[in-house]
Design a protein around this motif. Structure first.
Motif, PDB file in Angstrom:
ATOM      1  N   LEU A 179       4.500  68.662  23.307  1.00 17.13           N
ATOM      2  CA  LEU A 179       3.119  69.122  23.446  1.00 17.13           C
ATOM      3  C   LEU A 179       2.415  68.412  24.600  1.00 17.13           C
ATOM      4  O   LEU A 179       1.795  69.060  25.461  1.00 17.13           O
ATOM      5  CB  LEU A 179       2.364  68.863  22.125  1.00 17.13           C
ATOM      6  CG  LEU A 179       0.949  69.429  22.044  1.00 17.13           C
ATOM      7  CD1 LEU A 179       0.983  70.945  22.003  1.00 17.13           C
ATOM      8  CD2 LEU A 179       0.217  68.898  20.821  1.00 17.13           C
ATOM      9  N   ILE A 180       2.536  67.077  24.665  1.00 15.40           N
ATOM     10  CA  ILE A 180       1.830  66.365  25.750  1.00 15.40           C
ATOM     11  C   ILE A 180       2.477  66.671  27.102  1.00 15.40           C
ATOM     12  O   ILE A 180       1.799  66.725  28.123  1.00 15.40           O
ATOM     13  CB  ILE A 180       1.741  64.835  25.507  1.00 15.40           C
ATOM     14  CG1 ILE A 180       3.127  64.225  25.326  1.00 15.40           C
ATOM     15  CG2 ILE A 180       0.801  64.474  24.367  1.00 15.40           C
ATOM     16  CD1 ILE A 180       3.124  62.714  25.497  1.00 15.40           C
ATOM     17  N   SER A 181       3.776  66.931  27.074  1.00 17.32           N
ATOM     18  CA  SER A 181       4.455  67.275  28.335  1.00 17.32           C
ATOM     19  C   SER A 181       3.917  68.593  28.881  1.00 17.32           C
ATOM     20  O   SER A 181       3.799  68.788  30.093  1.00 17.32           O
ATOM     21  CB  SER A 181       5.963  67.394  28.124  1.00 17.32           C
ATOM     22  OG  SER A 181       6.474  66.181  27.647  1.00 17.32           O
TER      23      SER A 181
ATOM     24  N   SER B 249       3.130  65.604  38.441  1.00 22.48           N
ATOM     25  CA  SER B 249       3.206  64.222  38.938  1.00 22.48           C
ATOM     26  C   SER B 249       3.245  63.221  37.787  1.00 22.48           C
ATOM     27  O   SER B 249       4.012  62.266  37.797  1.00 22.48           O
ATOM     28  CB  SER B 249       2.017  63.929  39.861  1.00 22.48           C
ATOM     29  OG  SER B 249       0.827  64.228  39.171  1.00 22.48           O
ATOM     30  N   GLU B 250       2.436  63.486  36.775  1.00 19.23           N
ATOM     31  CA  GLU B 250       2.418  62.583  35.611  1.00 19.23           C
ATOM     32  C   GLU B 250       3.691  62.741  34.769  1.00 19.23           C
ATOM     33  O   GLU B 250       4.235  61.786  34.222  1.00 19.23           O
ATOM     34  CB  GLU B 250       1.183  62.868  34.746  1.00 19.23           C
ATOM     35  CG  GLU B 250       0.948  61.811  33.687  1.00 19.23           C
ATOM     36  CD  GLU B 250      -0.242  62.107  32.786  1.00 19.23           C
ATOM     37  OE1 GLU B 250      -0.980  63.074  33.051  1.00 19.23           O
ATOM     38  OE2 GLU B 250      -0.409  61.364  31.800  1.00 19.23           O
ATOM     39  N   LEU B 251       4.177  63.972  34.731  1.00 20.36           N
ATOM     40  CA  LEU B 251       5.358  64.270  33.909  1.00 20.36           C
ATOM     41  C   LEU B 251       6.607  63.562  34.413  1.00 20.36           C
ATOM     42  O   LEU B 251       7.422  63.069  33.627  1.00 20.36           O
ATOM     43  CB  LEU B 251       5.566  65.796  33.897  1.00 20.36           C
ATOM     44  CG  LEU B 251       6.558  66.378  32.899  1.00 20.36           C
ATOM     45  CD1 LEU B 251       6.097  66.124  31.475  1.00 20.36           C
ATOM     46  CD2 LEU B 251       6.665  67.887  33.119  1.00 20.36           C
ATOM     47  N   TYR B 252       6.719  63.495  35.742  1.00 21.78           N
ATOM     48  CA  TYR B 252       7.946  62.940  36.319  1.00 21.78           C
ATOM     49  C   TYR B 252       7.782  61.489  36.789  1.00 21.78           C
ATOM     50  O   TYR B 252       8.642  60.973  37.485  1.00 21.78           O
ATOM     51  CB  TYR B 252       8.445  63.827  37.462  1.00 21.78           C
ATOM     52  CG  TYR B 252       8.870  65.195  36.970  1.00 21.78           C
ATOM     53  CD1 TYR B 252      10.003  65.327  36.161  1.00 21.78           C
ATOM     54  CD2 TYR B 252       8.140  66.337  37.297  1.00 21.78           C
ATOM     55  CE1 TYR B 252      10.391  66.578  35.689  1.00 21.78           C
ATOM     56  CE2 TYR B 252       8.528  67.577  36.823  1.00 21.78           C
ATOM     57  CZ  TYR B 252       9.647  67.700  36.022  1.00 21.78           C
ATOM     58  OH  TYR B 252      10.036  68.909  35.550  1.00 21.78           O
ATOM     59  N   GLN B 253       6.675  60.849  36.432  1.00 19.78           N
ATOM     60  CA  GLN B 253       6.519  59.451  36.895  1.00 19.78           C
ATOM     61  C   GLN B 253       7.476  58.536  36.121  1.00 19.78           C
ATOM     62  O   GLN B 253       7.922  58.881  35.009  1.00 19.78           O
ATOM     63  CB  GLN B 253       5.068  58.980  36.752  1.00 19.78           C
ATOM     64  CG  GLN B 253       4.606  58.722  35.343  1.00 19.78           C
ATOM     65  CD  GLN B 253       3.109  58.433  35.296  1.00 19.78           C
ATOM     66  OE1 GLN B 253       2.340  58.853  36.169  1.00 19.78           O
ATOM     67  NE2 GLN B 253       2.690  57.717  34.284  1.00 19.78           N
TER      68      GLN B 253
ATOM     69  N   GLU C 108      -4.697  63.467  32.267  1.00 21.54           N
ATOM     70  CA  GLU C 108      -5.619  64.576  32.510  1.00 21.54           C
ATOM     71  C   GLU C 108      -5.025  65.826  31.864  1.00 21.54           C
ATOM     72  O   GLU C 108      -3.827  66.082  31.969  1.00 21.54           O
ATOM     73  CB  GLU C 108      -5.714  64.795  34.036  1.00 21.54           C
ATOM     74  CG  GLU C 108      -6.834  65.706  34.441  1.00 21.54           C
ATOM     75  CD  GLU C 108      -6.758  66.006  35.953  1.00 21.54           C
ATOM     76  OE1 GLU C 108      -7.216  67.086  36.338  1.00 21.54           O
ATOM     77  OE2 GLU C 108      -6.208  65.162  36.696  1.00 21.54           O
ATOM     78  N   ILE C 109      -5.854  66.539  31.106  1.00 20.94           N
ATOM     79  CA  ILE C 109      -5.340  67.755  30.449  1.00 20.94           C
ATOM     80  C   ILE C 109      -5.164  68.842  31.504  1.00 20.94           C
ATOM     81  O   ILE C 109      -6.101  69.177  32.225  1.00 20.94           O
ATOM     82  CB  ILE C 109      -6.312  68.241  29.341  1.00 20.94           C
ATOM     83  CG1 ILE C 109      -6.520  67.154  28.278  1.00 20.94           C
ATOM     84  CG2 ILE C 109      -5.804  69.541  28.704  1.00 20.94           C
ATOM     85  CD1 ILE C 109      -5.325  66.877  27.393  1.00 20.94           C
ATOM     86  N   HIS C 110      -3.952  69.373  31.546  1.00 23.38           N
ATOM     87  CA  HIS C 110      -3.581  70.283  32.620  1.00 23.38           C
ATOM     88  C   HIS C 110      -3.058  71.581  32.006  1.00 23.38           C
ATOM     89  O   HIS C 110      -2.111  71.555  31.218  1.00 23.38           O
ATOM     90  CB  HIS C 110      -2.487  69.564  33.426  1.00 23.38           C
ATOM     91  CG  HIS C 110      -1.978  70.325  34.582  1.00 23.38           C
ATOM     92  ND1 HIS C 110      -2.598  70.342  35.807  1.00 23.38           N
ATOM     93  CD2 HIS C 110      -0.876  71.099  34.715  1.00 23.38           C
ATOM     94  CE1 HIS C 110      -1.897  71.098  36.637  1.00 23.38           C
ATOM     95  NE2 HIS C 110      -0.844  71.569  35.992  1.00 23.38           N
ATOM     96  N   PHE C 111      -3.699  72.709  32.315  1.00 23.54           N
ATOM     97  CA  PHE C 111      -3.284  73.979  31.695  1.00 23.54           C
ATOM     98  C   PHE C 111      -2.375  74.798  32.603  1.00 23.54           C
ATOM     99  O   PHE C 111      -2.016  75.925  32.277  1.00 23.54           O
ATOM    100  CB  PHE C 111      -4.519  74.824  31.335  1.00 23.54           C
ATOM    101  CG  PHE C 111      -5.319  74.218  30.201  1.00 23.54           C
ATOM    102  CD1 PHE C 111      -4.903  74.395  28.881  1.00 23.54           C
ATOM    103  CD2 PHE C 111      -6.458  73.470  30.447  1.00 23.54           C
ATOM    104  CE1 PHE C 111      -5.631  73.834  27.841  1.00 23.54           C
ATOM    105  CE2 PHE C 111      -7.181  72.901  29.403  1.00 23.54           C
ATOM    106  CZ  PHE C 111      -6.774  73.086  28.100  1.00 23.54           C
ATOM    107  N   GLY C 112      -2.015  74.212  33.728  1.00 28.53           N
ATOM    108  CA  GLY C 112      -1.247  74.945  34.736  1.00 28.53           C
ATOM    109  C   GLY C 112       0.044  75.534  34.203  1.00 28.53           C
ATOM    110  O   GLY C 112       0.375  76.695  34.493  1.00 28.53           O
ATOM    111  N   HIS C 113       0.757  74.763  33.394  1.00 30.26           N
ATOM    112  CA  HIS C 113       2.050  75.247  32.896  1.00 30.26           C
ATOM    113  C   HIS C 113       1.875  76.479  32.007  1.00 30.26           C
ATOM    114  O   HIS C 113       2.687  77.398  32.039  1.00 30.26           O
ATOM    115  CB  HIS C 113       2.753  74.144  32.088  1.00 30.26           C
ATOM    116  CG  HIS C 113       3.113  72.950  32.921  1.00 30.26           C
ATOM    117  ND1 HIS C 113       3.838  73.042  34.089  1.00 30.26           N
ATOM    118  CD2 HIS C 113       2.837  71.621  32.755  1.00 30.26           C
ATOM    119  CE1 HIS C 113       3.993  71.827  34.600  1.00 30.26           C
ATOM    120  NE2 HIS C 113       3.391  70.946  33.817  1.00 30.26           N
ATOM    121  N   PHE C 114       0.798  76.459  31.224  1.00 32.37           N
ATOM    122  CA  PHE C 114       0.557  77.604  30.328  1.00 32.37           C
ATOM    123  C   PHE C 114       0.221  78.853  31.141  1.00 32.37           C
ATOM    124  O   PHE C 114       0.711  79.939  30.844  1.00 32.37           O
ATOM    125  CB  PHE C 114      -0.595  77.291  29.356  1.00 32.37           C
ATOM    126  CG  PHE C 114      -0.197  76.317  28.268  1.00 32.37           C
ATOM    127  CD1 PHE C 114       0.402  76.764  27.103  1.00 32.37           C
ATOM    128  CD2 PHE C 114      -0.401  74.955  28.427  1.00 32.37           C
ATOM    129  CE1 PHE C 114       0.774  75.868  26.109  1.00 32.37           C
ATOM    130  CE2 PHE C 114      -0.028  74.060  27.438  1.00 32.37           C
ATOM    131  CZ  PHE C 114       0.564  74.516  26.267  1.00 32.37           C
TER     132      PHE C 114
END
Lengths: 368, 278
Positions: free
Chosen positions: B32-34, B40-44, B53-59
């Motif tokens: 869920l958090i992924s 950038s945050e996912l692959y750090q 930061e809440i990011h809706f881009g993937h959805f």
């Protein structure tokens, strides 16, 4: 006319035979009770009449028509089950109208019949309730209502009161008897409770091991049981049985010795009898009198005394034989004390060594 | 049931439950958090437990690019139809096994149950040429049938167990009322077996919805592809591993099952536990 006949009816499960060629004639409007111990075949016989159990051999006639292989719904019967068998997802009204819907009755007829049955059984305020919202007695009334709406020729009841408590059972017993009076239909009622049988039946059919032992009115069975089994089954508490031995046989006059060595002589119809033969003497608990006022007096020591108010039951022994005596509740009976109880000879029943009743003709002599 | 008398025992038991819950739910939480993290945050190098930061881009990407909506529609169609058909067939078969007597009943039931003994991969080997012969490869109908093949034995047994405990007197009362066998089934037996029916439907639905192997093998065209293989092929393949997109799409894909389960969980539990106690 919904009379009913069973002609040489057998039921077999593979090689096991549970009903052994039963013949029975039931007249229109009769209230017949099938009674007998567990496993005697009374429910099987009822289910065969209903068409829920296949008849292995023999014929079933309802209203003069052979219905042996007819579907249950086409036999003109309706049945009340032990567990009520109400459809749990349907309201009382839907439960009662289901059978009529199936047979394609019009809405007006369904409404009218359900209303009539609800009125007879005082179910009007409960019509929209589900079975789970009803008490045991109310459920039973709905189960009966479901049968009434179909206007069957024969009502079948399979131990319908056995799930109710004692008080409700008495109440429902009266209601069913009233209903029979009101509707006048043939009713066949299965029970193992002989009190229900005695209080409700026009005629009782006593069954044992898949055979009919005796058919008769309650009082016929009470006064003239055809054998020791019927004598023991009908009446509460059950009849006392004392082993006796034949001391003389002169024509129809038979003398027997009681366990306490007293001898009595009775005039009875009998088969082959010889001096020394074992027989059984039956005396009902309620036929004992306190004191020495009757023909034969027995001295009994009461081991257990049960006081029910109006009556008192005395459990005692006579030379190793347990006896139950019903005494007046007001009498002062003390446990462990030796007491006199007497009985009239015309109240006795004599059974031969096969348990067959020897019918009394007249009392000739008293105690020797 | 055992009792936990001392506070130490209760504390120990509570900790154990928490540990189990952690193992069960941490992967879900991580997914869920992924889904809500930016790339950038996912692959750090040091992963974070909460998204910075809440990011809706993937959805947004999952819903607008690729075939997720089509795949969801295909999955919904095949899963719903196979679940309902399976429940209908299992009810009829279970009722027959539970309430009718006929020669060969036991052997037939054993035969149906024995289908469950084979791994579904093995069943697939025989289903494939059958569907090929029937010209049902790469069709939603073929996939639906194959799902039923797998779910039917267990479903039949579940319905059989439920029907077995229904009192015969209910059926007999309906017979005396004049109802035919089929009317007794749909007017009396089925309505009171609703929890079992729902349980079997959910079981088949979840199995079909979560399927990867059958769909991957039996469906080859993009237009008939269901959501399981769709996710795998689109997000995790040899050239690319879009974890954020995969997680977001997975959550979208899982939501119908979660929704259906949440709505029907009462009936599901009722169906699973019915007959356990008198």
């Amino acid at each position: 006319m919904a009379d009913l006949q069973l002609k040489k009816v057998f039921k077999r499960y593979g090689k096991v035979e549970t009903i052994h060629g039963v013949d029975l004639d039931i007249r229109h409007g009769e209230f017949i009770v099938f009674v007998g111990p567990s496993g005697c075949g009374k429910s099987t016989l009822l289910r065969m009449i209903a068409g829920l159990e296949e008849v292995s051999e023999g014929d079933v006639f309802i209203g003069g028509k052979d219905v042996t292989t007819t579907q249950p719904s086409k036999r003109g019967i309706a049945m009340v089950f032990q567990s009520y068998a109400l459809y749990p997802h349907m309201s009382v009204k839907e439960n009662m109208s289901f059978g009529l819907e199936v047979t394609g009755e019009s809405k007006d007829v369904i409404e009218e019949r359900v209303a009539e049955a609800a009125r007879i059984l005082k179910l009007e305020p409960l019509l929209d309730r589900k079975p789970r919202q009803l008490s045991g007695g109310q459920r039973q009334r709905v189960a009966i209502g479901r049968t009434i709406v179909r206007k069957p020729e024969v009502f079948l009841f399979d131990e319908p009161l056995s799930n109710l408590d004692a008080e409700l059972r008495v109440q429902m017993r009266i209601e069913i008897s009233r209903l029979h009076e009101q509707l006048g239909n043939t009713m066949i009622y299965v029970t193992h409770d002989q009190v229900e049988a005695m209080t409700m039946a026009d005629r009782i059919v006593v069954l044992r091991d898949g055979n009919i032992e005796q058919v008769g009115t309650p009082m016929e069975l009470y006064h003239s049981p055809c054998n020791q089994f019927v004598a023991g089954f009908i009446g509460s508490p059950k009849m006392n049985f004392l082993p006796v031995s034949v001391t003389s046989v002169v024509g129809q006059t038979v003398s027997v010795r009681l366990p306490d060595s007293q001898e009595i002589t009775l005039n009875v119809e009998h088969g082959e009898l010889a001096v020394g033969d074992s027989m059984t003497l039956g005396i009902r608990p309620e036929h004992f009198l306190h004191g020495e006022s009757a023909d034969i007096t027995l001295q009994i020591k009461g081991d257990v005394i049960e006081r029910l108010g109006g009556t008192t039951y005395v459990y005692g022994e006579l030379d190793g034989q347990t006896l139950i005596i019903e005494a007046d509740g007001e009498k002062d009976i003390v446990r462990g004390e030796l007491m006199d109880f007497s009985f009239h000879l015309n109240r006795c029943h004599l059974f031969d060594k096969d348990g067959i009743a020897c019918k009394q003709l007249a009392v000739e002599a008293a105690a020797a | 049931m055992f009792e936990l008398r001392s506070w130490q025992a209760r504390l120990g038991f509570g900790c154990l439950l928490l540990l189990i819950a952690f193992f069960l739910f941490f992967p879900v939480y991580w997914a869920l958090i992924s889904a809500f993290k930016g790339n950038s945050e996912l692959y750090q190098l040091n992963p974070t437990l909460f998204p910075g930061e809440i990011h809706f881009g993937h959805f947004i990407t999952a819903l607008t690019e690729g075939n997720l909506l089509l795949q969801l529609k295909n999955s919904l169609l095949t899963s719903t139809s196979s679940a309902l058909l399976n429940a209908a067939l299992a009810s009829l078969a279970g009722y027959s096994f539970a309430k009718f007597e006929y020669p060969g009943k036991k052997s037939l039931m054993l035969l149906i149950l024995s289908a469950q003994m084979f791994p579904f991969g093995v069943l697939l080997i025989s289903i494939y040429p059958m569907l090929q012969t029937a010209d049902l490869l790469d069709t939603k109908l073929g996939l639906t049938i194959s799902y039923i093949v797998f779910a039917l034995p267990v479903s039949t047994y579940m319905m059989y167990s439920y029907f077995k405990q229904l009192p015969n007197e209910l059926i007999e009362a309906a017979k005396v009322d004049g109802a035919s066998n089929f009317r007794i089934f749909y007017r009396i037996v089925l309505p009171i077996s609703f929890p079992a029916f729902i349980t079997v439907t959910l079981y088949a639905f979840m199995w079909s919805w979560n399927d990867l192997l059958y769909s991957m093998t039996l469906i080859t065209s993009e237009t008939n592809r269901t959501v399981g293989p769709g996710l795998l092929l689109q997000y995790i393949n040899e050239n690319n591993a879009d974890w954020g997109g995969a997680m977001a799409a997975s959550f979208i894909a899982a939501s119908p099952v979660i929704l259906v389960f949440a709505l029907l969980q009462k009936q599901f539990i009722g169906g699973v536990t019915s007959g356990a106690v008198k």
